[in-house]
Scaffold this active site. Structure first.
Site, PDB file in Angstrom:
ATOM      1  N   ASP B  85      55.433  40.620 127.093  1.00  0.00           N
ATOM      2  CA  ASP B  85      55.029  39.429 126.353  1.00  0.00           C
ATOM      3  C   ASP B  85      55.537  39.418 124.921  1.00  0.00           C
ATOM      4  OD1 ASP B  85      53.755  37.416 127.902  1.00  0.00           O
ATOM      5  OD2 ASP B  85      52.142  38.812 128.334  1.00  0.00           O
ATOM      6  N   GLU B 116      52.689  32.615 125.620  1.00  0.00           N
ATOM      7  CA  GLU B 116      52.940  34.064 125.700  1.00  0.00           C
ATOM      8  C   GLU B 116      52.368  34.791 124.484  1.00  0.00           C
ATOM      9  OE1 GLU B 116      54.112  34.911 128.505  1.00  0.00           O
ATOM     10  OE2 GLU B 116      55.838  33.712 129.129  1.00  0.00           O
ATOM     11  N   HIS B 119      48.971  35.769 125.148  1.00  0.00           N
ATOM     12  CA  HIS B 119      48.919  36.978 125.972  1.00  0.00           C
ATOM     13  C   HIS B 119      49.061  38.213 125.090  1.00  0.00           C
ATOM     14  CE1 HIS B 119      50.662  34.344 129.462  1.00  0.00           C
ATOM     15  NE2 HIS B 119      49.558  33.858 128.954  1.00  0.00           N
ATOM     16  N   TYR B 123      46.408  41.483 124.503  1.00  0.00           N
ATOM     17  CA  TYR B 123      46.608  42.931 124.669  1.00  0.00           C
ATOM     18  C   TYR B 123      46.021  43.676 123.477  1.00  0.00           C
ATOM     19  CZ  TYR B 123      49.772  41.186 128.221  1.00  0.00           C
ATOM     20  OH  TYR B 123      50.294  40.506 129.293  1.00  0.00           O
ATOM     21  N   GLU B 206      59.221  37.100 134.902  1.00  0.00           N
ATOM     22  CA  GLU B 206      57.928  36.444 135.078  1.00  0.00           C
ATOM     23  C   GLU B 206      57.442  36.455 136.515  1.00  0.00           C
ATOM     24  OE1 GLU B 206      57.775  33.395 131.474  1.00  0.00           O
ATOM     25  OE2 GLU B 206      58.778  32.603 133.238  1.00  0.00           O
ATOM     26  N   ASP B 239      48.800  31.419 133.749  1.00  0.00           N
ATOM     27  CA  ASP B 239      49.887  30.913 132.892  1.00  0.00           C
ATOM     28  C   ASP B 239      51.245  31.283 133.469  1.00  0.00           C
ATOM     29  OD1 ASP B 239      48.074  29.905 131.044  1.00  0.00           O
ATOM     30  OD2 ASP B 239      48.131  31.682 129.760  1.00  0.00           O
ATOM     31  N   GLU B 240      51.384  32.535 133.898  1.00  0.00           N
ATOM     32  CA  GLU B 240      52.692  33.003 134.376  1.00  0.00           C
ATOM     33  C   GLU B 240      53.140  32.240 135.629  1.00  0.00           C
ATOM     34  OE1 GLU B 240      54.703  34.556 132.627  1.00  0.00           O
ATOM     35  OE2 GLU B 240      53.293  35.246 131.119  1.00  0.00           O
ATOM     36  N   HIS B 243      54.735  29.293 134.304  1.00  0.00           N
ATOM     37  CA  HIS B 243      56.020  29.585 133.647  1.00  0.00           C
ATOM     38  C   HIS B 243      57.120  29.829 134.679  1.00  0.00           C
ATOM     39  CE1 HIS B 243      53.503  31.334 130.099  1.00  0.00           C
ATOM     40  NE2 HIS B 243      53.343  30.047 130.263  1.00  0.00           N
TER      41      HIS B 243
END
Lengths: 98, 377
Positions: B85, B116, B119, B123, B206, B239-240, B243
């Site tokens: 990310d 992203e 994201h 983390y 992705e 989300d991914e 994408h």
């Protein structure tokens, strides 16, 4: 003949259609998308979003006719259908990828 | 041709190709060449979430109770996700904005990249919550050999495209001698090829690399461990999925020639190379699985099972962009992952974990055994 058309002629009928998958045959209605009906018949289909944007439930459409009440966001390859949002409109034959 | 932040030419942007046409001037969405990108933007905005909404206090306790080799699996996986990310939070912007020609696609790229960055922030939220010194983890991402190997492969195509576009924007077409790099030929076919391969490598990132990391995160949650983390990863996975649909659309539009006829020729020429990008990434992911489980596996997941999942998901993703499946594996070896990947608002609850949308800012996990003291059965 394979066709996947966009919203048109999607008025519901009481018709039941046959879905052929290998040697199996499942009866489906036009009330719900294919995915839930396959699951109810005990057939495991991959899925993620269940609303047409991830394409995880993409399944080969060998012949037959399905429609999408809402055009899915995911790219639907020609010769494939998105099980989570496809309404079956005729007898069809499907296959998982090989 | 140098980049302009506001192109003064008067032109019809619906006649432009997705990339390498005119620079975008007016950010207008009333007319669109490819309305799919506007739909993706709307969907992405409807997904908006913040990492702080997810309570991670139980994860801290869980983490401390993990065995050492399980901590290695969890942290390495998290480091890899952080790396991916970090790249994705900036690279679509840096690489694609200078060459994009459609307003709706330009805004999709920005929206995509922005999500992203959420994201990446999550983390940090996770790492802060489970360890006392986050620096130890973050610093290792740039020094750990296994991680830096990953970094090389995920940034390679982006960096090459960015370099070529930089030269193109300052010098134009031709062959240029670049100190330390030798001669670099800049032509429209070369630029388009670099672009096509970059999008393919992003799709791999992705659609394959991320999913391998999701499998690990959910592997813990299957054992009712690190469930807050899984809740965040579930939001990231949602989300991914969007994408990767975006990059699949770009690749398929390019290959179809509907957007830019020259791109279709280049896409056809690049099929073998694109295939190789998918296969190489799958091999790298399998190597990574071996590294993750080098000191021991965990219940339900080991290097072999994860390797099979890599092969399975690679096959699925290759077919989605019109390539033939490469590996033998035809079935998902970890079908339980679907219950974790499924987005909310459907009636499939992954085991006993709460549905994330119900939890937004509402509850915390600080429930103690003593809270049940006055319950009698």
């Amino acid at each position: 003949m394979t066709s996947t058309s966009k919203p048109q002629g999607d008025e519901k009928t009481d018709q039941v259609h046959r879905v052929l998958l290998g040697k199996k045959q499942i009866l489906v209605t036009e009330d719900e998308p294919l995915l839930v009906q396959l699951e109810r018949a005990g057939i495991h289909v991959e899925y993620q979003c269940r609303e047409g944007y991830c394409s995880s439930c993409s399944v080969k459409l060998l012949w037959g006719h399905v429609i999408y009440p809402f055009e899915p966001l995911a790219w639907v390859q020609s010769g494939y259908l998105l099980a989570c949002c496809a309404i079956v409109k005729s007898d069809i034959e499907i296959a998982f990828f090989d | 041709m140098s980049y302009s932040t506001f192109n003064r030419k008067h032109f019809d942007s619906t006649k432009e190709p997705m990339f390498f046409g005119e620079n975008v001037n007016v950010a207008r969405y009333d007319q669109q060449k490819h309305p799919i990108f506007e739909k993706l933007i709307e969907k992405q905005l409807s997904f908006f979430w913040r990492p702080e909404e997810v309570d991670l206090s139980t994860d801290r306790k869980d983490f401390q109770r993990l065995e050492e080799h399980e901590q290695h699996i969890f942290l390495s996986n998290l480091k890899y996700q952080t790396l991916l990310d970090s790249v994705q939070g900036r690279s679509p912007n840096v690489a694609l904005l200078p060459i994009v020609s459609l307003p709706e696609l330009e805004t999709w790229i920005e929206t995509w990249s922005f999500s992203e960055t959420i994201h990446s922030r999550s983390y940090t939220h996770i790492i802060r919550n489970i360890v006392n010194d986050p620096s130890k983890i973050f610093d290792d991402i740039v020094t750990n050999e296994e991680i830096t190997k990953r970094a090389d492969s995920v940034s390679l195509y982006y960096d090459r495209l960015i370099e070529m576009v930089n030269i193109y924007n300052t010098m134009g077409m031709g062959t240029f001698s670049i100190p330390g790099k030798g001669d670099i030929e800049i032509s429209m076919p070369k630029l388009k090829k670099a672009l096509y391969l970059t999008i393919a490598s992003v799709n791999v990132l992705e659609a394959i690399r991320f999913y391998v990391s999701f499998a690990c995160s959910f592997g813990f949650a299957e054992r009712t461990l690190m469930e807050g983390n899984a809740k965040i990863i579930k939001l990231i996975a949602r989300d991914e999925a969007l994408h990767l649909t975006g990059t699949q659309h770009m690749l398929n539009l390019m290959a179809s020639g509907k957007d830019d006829p020259e791109m279709a020729i280049i896409a056809a020429e690049c099929q073998d190379e694109m295939r190789q990008i998918f296969i190489e990434a799958a091999e790298q992911e399998k190597e990574w699985a071996t590294y993750l489980f080098k000191d021991g596996s965990m219940i339900g997941l080991n290097a072999q099972i994860l390797g099979q999942y890599v092969e399975y998901i690679t096959n699925v993703r290759m077919q989605a962009v019109g390539l033939e499946a490469y590996f033998e594996t035809k079935h998902n070896p970890i079908p339980w992952i679907n219950a974790w990947l499924v987005s909310d608002n459907v009636q499939v609850a992954p085991q006993e974990a709460e549905i994330s949308s119900y939890l937004v800012g509402q509850t915390d996990n600080s429930l103690d055994d003593s809270d049940f003291d006055d319950f009698d059965l």
